[in-house]
Design a protein around this motif. Structure first.
Motif, PDB file in Angstrom:
ATOM      1  N   LEU A  50       0.839  -1.208   0.000  1.00 28.57           N
ATOM      2  CA  LEU A  50       0.000   0.000   0.000  1.00 28.57           C
ATOM      3  C   LEU A  50       0.875   1.259   0.000  1.00 28.57           C
ATOM      4  CD1 LEU A  50      -2.728  -1.191   2.520  1.00 28.57           C
ATOM      5  CD2 LEU A  50      -3.091  -0.739   0.095  1.00 28.57           C
ATOM      6  N   ARG A  51       1.891   1.247   0.853  1.00 29.45           N
ATOM      7  CA  ARG A  51       2.785   2.421   0.888  1.00 29.45           C
ATOM      8  C   ARG A  51       3.460   2.600  -0.473  1.00 29.45           C
ATOM      9  NH1 ARG A  51       2.703   4.333   5.985  1.00 29.45           N
ATOM     10  NH2 ARG A  51       2.746   2.857   7.717  1.00 29.45           N
ATOM     11  N   GLY A  52       3.864   1.469  -1.054  1.00 27.94           N
ATOM     12  CA  GLY A  52       4.514   1.510  -2.378  1.00 27.94           C
ATOM     13  C   GLY A  52       3.591   2.091  -3.441  1.00 27.94           C
ATOM     14  N   ALA A  53       2.293   1.868  -3.253  1.00 31.03           N
ATOM     15  CA  ALA A  53       1.317   2.387  -4.228  1.00 31.03           C
ATOM     16  C   ALA A  53       0.962   3.841  -3.897  1.00 31.03           C
ATOM     17  CB  ALA A  53       0.068   1.516  -4.212  1.00 31.03           C
ATOM     18  N   GLY A  54       1.606   4.378  -2.879  1.00 30.93           N
ATOM     19  CA  GLY A  54       1.379   5.789  -2.529  1.00 30.93           C
ATOM     20  C   GLY A  54       0.189   6.002  -1.606  1.00 30.93           C
ATOM     21  N   VAL A  55      -0.326   4.915  -1.045  1.00 33.41           N
ATOM     22  CA  VAL A  55      -1.498   5.030  -0.164  1.00 33.41           C
ATOM     23  C   VAL A  55      -1.033   5.423   1.240  1.00 33.41           C
ATOM     24  CG1 VAL A  55      -3.468   3.786   0.828  1.00 33.41           C
ATOM     25  CG2 VAL A  55      -2.623   3.168  -1.450  1.00 33.41           C
ATOM     26  N   SER A  56      -1.786   6.284   1.873  1.00 34.06           N
ATOM     27  CA  SER A  56      -1.483   6.660   3.250  1.00 34.06           C
ATOM     28  C   SER A  56      -1.981   5.545   4.179  1.00 34.06           C
ATOM     29  CB  SER A  56      -2.196   7.983   3.552  1.00 34.06           C
ATOM     30  OG  SER A  56      -1.957   8.334   4.879  1.00 34.06           O
ATOM     31  N   VAL A  57      -1.094   5.009   5.009  1.00 36.53           N
ATOM     32  CA  VAL A  57      -1.448   3.878   5.878  1.00 36.53           C
ATOM     33  C   VAL A  57      -1.129   4.225   7.324  1.00 36.53           C
ATOM     34  CG1 VAL A  57      -1.092   1.415   6.370  1.00 36.53           C
ATOM     35  CG2 VAL A  57      -0.716   2.284   4.041  1.00 36.53           C
ATOM     36  N   LYS A  58      -2.117   4.035   8.181  1.00 33.09           N
ATOM     37  CA  LYS A  58      -1.867   4.112   9.630  1.00 33.09           C
ATOM     38  C   LYS A  58      -1.818   2.680  10.098  1.00 33.09           C
ATOM     39  CE  LYS A  58      -2.342   6.393  13.663  1.00 33.09           C
ATOM     40  NZ  LYS A  58      -1.379   7.420  14.000  1.00 33.09           N
ATOM     41  N   SER A  59      -0.678   2.306  10.669  1.00 31.22           N
ATOM     42  CA  SER A  59      -0.517   0.899  10.990  1.00 31.22           C
ATOM     43  C   SER A  59      -0.401   0.680  12.501  1.00 31.22           C
ATOM     44  CB  SER A  59       0.728   0.425  10.228  1.00 31.22           C
ATOM     45  OG  SER A  59       1.233  -0.742  10.717  1.00 31.22           O
ATOM     46  N   TYR A  60      -1.190  -0.281  13.007  1.00 31.35           N
ATOM     47  CA  TYR A  60      -1.138  -0.634  14.426  1.00 31.35           C
ATOM     48  C   TYR A  60      -0.597  -2.053  14.536  1.00 31.35           C
ATOM     49  CZ  TYR A  60      -4.259   3.335  15.268  1.00 31.35           C
ATOM     50  OH  TYR A  60      -4.813   4.592  15.337  1.00 31.35           O
ATOM     51  N   GLU A  61       0.380  -2.229  15.421  1.00 31.41           N
ATOM     52  CA  GLU A  61       0.948  -3.570  15.630  1.00 31.41           C
ATOM     53  C   GLU A  61       0.058  -4.389  16.546  1.00 31.41           C
ATOM     54  OE1 GLU A  61       4.846  -3.647  17.334  1.00 31.41           O
ATOM     55  OE2 GLU A  61       5.788  -3.489  15.370  1.00 31.41           O
ATOM     56  N   VAL A  62      -0.335  -5.569  16.102  1.00 29.39           N
ATOM     57  CA  VAL A  62      -1.086  -6.489  16.960  1.00 29.39           C
ATOM     58  C   VAL A  62      -0.332  -7.821  17.025  1.00 29.39           C
ATOM     59  CG1 VAL A  62      -3.397  -5.484  16.666  1.00 29.39           C
ATOM     60  CG2 VAL A  62      -2.572  -7.140  14.994  1.00 29.39           C
ATOM     61  N   GLY A  63      -0.747  -8.667  17.958  1.00 27.90           N
ATOM     62  CA  GLY A  63      -0.095  -9.971  18.081  1.00 27.90           C
ATOM     63  C   GLY A  63       0.955  -9.974  19.180  1.00 27.90           C
ATOM     64  N   LEU A  64       1.032  -8.882  19.946  1.00 21.96           N
ATOM     65  CA  LEU A  64       2.039  -8.779  21.007  1.00 21.96           C
ATOM     66  C   LEU A  64       1.477  -9.159  22.371  1.00 21.96           C
ATOM     67  CD1 LEU A  64       3.458  -5.367  19.786  1.00 21.96           C
ATOM     68  CD2 LEU A  64       4.705  -7.533  19.779  1.00 21.96           C
ATOM     69  N   ARG A  65       0.161  -9.135  22.477  1.00 22.29           N
ATOM     70  CA  ARG A  65      -0.487  -9.449  23.759  1.00 22.29           C
ATOM     71  C   ARG A  65      -1.545 -10.517  23.521  1.00 22.29           C
ATOM     72  NH1 ARG A  65       0.585  -4.261  23.539  1.00 22.29           N
ATOM     73  NH2 ARG A  65       1.719  -3.361  25.282  1.00 22.29           N
ATOM     74  N   ASP A  66      -2.240 -10.905  24.595  1.00 20.45           N
ATOM     75  CA  ASP A  66      -3.285 -11.903  24.378  1.00 20.45           C
ATOM     76  C   ASP A  66      -4.422 -11.272  23.557  1.00 20.45           C
ATOM     77  OD1 ASP A  66      -5.944 -11.767  26.267  1.00 20.45           O
ATOM     78  OD2 ASP A  66      -4.259 -10.650  27.086  1.00 20.45           O
ATOM     79  N   PHE A  67      -5.128 -12.147  22.864  1.00 16.16           N
ATOM     80  CA  PHE A  67      -6.085 -11.715  21.846  1.00 16.16           C
ATOM     81  C   PHE A  67      -7.159 -10.770  22.396  1.00 16.16           C
ATOM     82  CE2 PHE A  67      -9.893 -12.672  19.210  1.00 16.16           C
ATOM     83  CZ  PHE A  67      -9.423 -12.159  18.021  1.00 16.16           C
ATOM     84  N   LEU A  68      -7.778 -11.147  23.515  1.00 17.08           N
ATOM     85  CA  LEU A  68      -8.879 -10.312  24.019  1.00 17.08           C
ATOM     86  C   LEU A  68      -8.388  -8.947  24.489  1.00 17.08           C
ATOM     87  CD1 LEU A  68     -11.362 -12.674  25.890  1.00 17.08           C
ATOM     88  CD2 LEU A  68     -11.352 -11.945  23.510  1.00 17.08           C
ATOM     89  N   THR A  69      -7.193  -8.897  25.064  1.00 12.50           N
ATOM     90  CA  THR A  69      -6.638  -7.604  25.490  1.00 12.50           C
ATOM     91  C   THR A  69      -6.478  -6.695  24.268  1.00 12.50           C
ATOM     92  OG1 THR A  69      -5.456  -8.668  27.302  1.00 12.50           O
ATOM     93  CG2 THR A  69      -4.682  -6.484  26.652  1.00 12.50           C
ATOM     94  N   GLU A  70      -5.947  -7.251  23.194  1.00 13.34           N
ATOM     95  CA  GLU A  70      -5.738  -6.445  21.976  1.00 13.34           C
ATOM     96  C   GLU A  70      -7.079  -5.973  21.402  1.00 13.34           C
ATOM     97  OE1 GLU A  70      -2.390  -6.007  20.772  1.00 13.34           O
ATOM     98  OE2 GLU A  70      -1.762  -7.986  20.049  1.00 13.34           O
ATOM     99  N   VAL A  71      -8.035  -6.899  21.372  1.00 10.12           N
ATOM    100  CA  VAL A  71      -9.333  -6.559  20.782  1.00 10.12           C
ATOM    101  C   VAL A  71     -10.005  -5.440  21.597  1.00 10.12           C
ATOM    102  CG1 VAL A  71     -11.681  -7.447  20.407  1.00 10.12           C
ATOM    103  CG2 VAL A  71      -9.721  -8.741  19.577  1.00 10.12           C
ATOM    104  N   ILE A  72      -9.963  -5.564  22.911  1.00  6.36           N
ATOM    105  CA  ILE A  72     -10.628  -4.541  23.745  1.00  6.36           C
ATOM    106  C   ILE A  72      -9.879  -3.208  23.652  1.00  6.36           C
ATOM    107  CG2 ILE A  72     -11.263  -3.906  26.116  1.00  6.36           C
ATOM    108  CD1 ILE A  72     -11.725  -6.949  26.600  1.00  6.36           C
ATOM    109  N   TRP A  73      -8.576  -3.249  23.728  1.00 13.07           N
ATOM    110  CA  TRP A  73      -7.789  -2.006  23.690  1.00 13.07           C
ATOM    111  C   TRP A  73      -8.025  -1.246  22.370  1.00 13.07           C
ATOM    112  CZ3 TRP A  73      -5.430   1.859  25.855  1.00 13.07           C
ATOM    113  CH2 TRP A  73      -4.563   2.646  25.093  1.00 13.07           C
ATOM    114  N   TYR A  74      -7.857  -1.947  21.243  1.00 10.08           N
ATOM    115  CA  TYR A  74      -8.018  -1.232  19.966  1.00 10.08           C
ATOM    116  C   TYR A  74      -9.480  -0.842  19.715  1.00 10.08           C
ATOM    117  CZ  TYR A  74      -3.140  -1.554  18.816  1.00 10.08           C
ATOM    118  OH  TYR A  74      -1.776  -1.378  18.837  1.00 10.08           O
ATOM    119  N   SER A  75     -10.416  -1.582  20.292  1.00 10.44           N
ATOM    120  CA  SER A  75     -11.823  -1.167  20.158  1.00 10.44           C
ATOM    121  C   SER A  75     -12.056   0.137  20.915  1.00 10.44           C
ATOM    122  CB  SER A  75     -12.761  -2.247  20.705  1.00 10.44           C
ATOM    123  OG  SER A  75     -12.632  -3.413  19.936  1.00 10.44           O
TER     124      SER A  75
END
Ligand code: F6R
Length: 323
Positions: free
Chosen positions: A261-286
């Motif tokens: 996407l960046r290569g195609a010139g698209v503006s991307v806001k990227s959030y890293e996931v997969g660092l914590r347990d699944f439900l913690t990530e889901v609730i935090w980013y929600s």
């Protein structure tokens, strides 16, 4: 702070009390052939989270049903978990009644309404949600309640609920990140992208911008993204779109998507996931997405809480399809 944002920022509190609430009703000791999670909108998204949570972990099939009818293969031996914050959603009630007629086991998560009555009159396993929230603002309670019911019925391990409370208690952090996301998206339509594991977050992002900010939004799921949507970005420049990507640190396909996407010139806001347990990530980013969509609404001068079109849709479906 807007009143509606306050209800989202009470999530740490909501989460703690949800973890304390009991599951009521008759608990059967049995093995189930499959699980169907029935529910719409802000309640139904919990089915998506459960599907992702269980995929790769359990041996039984998990269906997410966002419809009036159940698939034919959901029958006796299956558990149907009916989730409706209000307890009065037409589709959810119809599918639940059908589940009872088919001899499925049924459990309920609700704050009351018709579904609450049905659950208490039959002494079904049930979890009561606190009243006074918009369904989407009660997300952590609906999620915890649903997982608790499944754990009680032996379909999930109780340890799944070991959520990192310190992470999700960072309310100021969520507001800050939400404002940043809202500023980033100003004037653009958001496209939320994730892999299959984190698809509930991409879907939640779309839904929150729809319901709170009153804007169209879309979501895409990798790897299917790589077979169609990817081509769409070749001509993206004509449209005011920006990408919000949940980059799973354990999934190189999500890194490929970001680079592409960046290569195609698209503006991307990227959030890293997969660092914590699944439900913690889901609730935090929600929480972050919730804050972003509410800020967006405020900036646009629309009320984030009121969802008039959902109300008129609900009136229509009741009038048209009630027998
Ligand atoms: C409102 C919301 C909606 C509802 C949906 C189903 O906040 O998010 O998407 O969740 O209309 O209603 P309930 O949740 O009461 O079954």
């Amino acid at each position: 702070m807007s009143e509606f944002l306050t209800s989202y920022m009470r999530w740490p509190e909501l989460l703690r009390s949800a973890l304390e609430e009991p599951v009521e009703g008759r608990i059967e000791e049995r093995e189930f052939r499959g699980l169907a999670v029935v529910g719409m909108g802000g309640s139904g998204i919990v089915g998506d989270v459960i599907k992702s949570l269980t995929s790769g972990e359990v041996e039984y099939p998990v269906e997410v049903v966002k419809d009036i009818k159940l698939p034919r293969w959901v029958r006796e031996g299956w558990l149907v978990l009916s989730v409706s914050y209000s307890g009065n959603t037409f589709e959810t009630i119809e599918a639940t009644e059908e589940a009872i007629e088919r001899g499925c086991s049924v459990a309920v998560v609700t704050s009351g309404g018709k579904l609450g009555e049905l659950a208490s009159s039959r002494d079904l396993p049930r979890y009561y949600l606190p009243r006074g929230f918009a369904p989407r603002a009660a997300f952590p309670a609906i999620l915890v309640g649903s997982v608790k019911v499944l754990a009680e019925l032996g379909l999930l391990a109780k340890e799944v609920l070991n959520i990192d409370l310190s992470r999700v208690s960072n309310v100021e952090g969520a507001i800050h990140a939400g404002k940043e996301l809202s500023n980033y998206l100003e004037g653009f339509m958001p496209v939320f992208i994730s892999n299959v594991k984190y698809y509930p977050l991409a879907l939640r992002g779309k839904n929150e911008f729809n319901e709170n900010a009153k804007l169209p939004a879309k979501f895409e799921i990798i790897p299917e993204w790589g077979h169609n949507d990817i081509v769409g970005w070749e001509g993206w420049a004509k449209f005011p779109l920006k990408a919000v990507l949940f980059r799973d640190v354990n999934d190189p396909l999500t890194s490929f998507a970001e680079e592409f996407l960046r290569g195609a010139g698209v503006s991307v806001k990227s959030y890293e996931v997969g660092l914590r347990d699944f439900l913690t990530e889901v609730i935090w980013y929600s929480m972050v997405i919730g804050a972003a969509s509410i800020h967006h609404a405020i900036k646009r001068g629309v009320n984030p809480e009121v969802t008039l079109s959902i109300k008129s849709y609900k009136q229509f479906i009741k009038k048209e399809l009630a027998d």
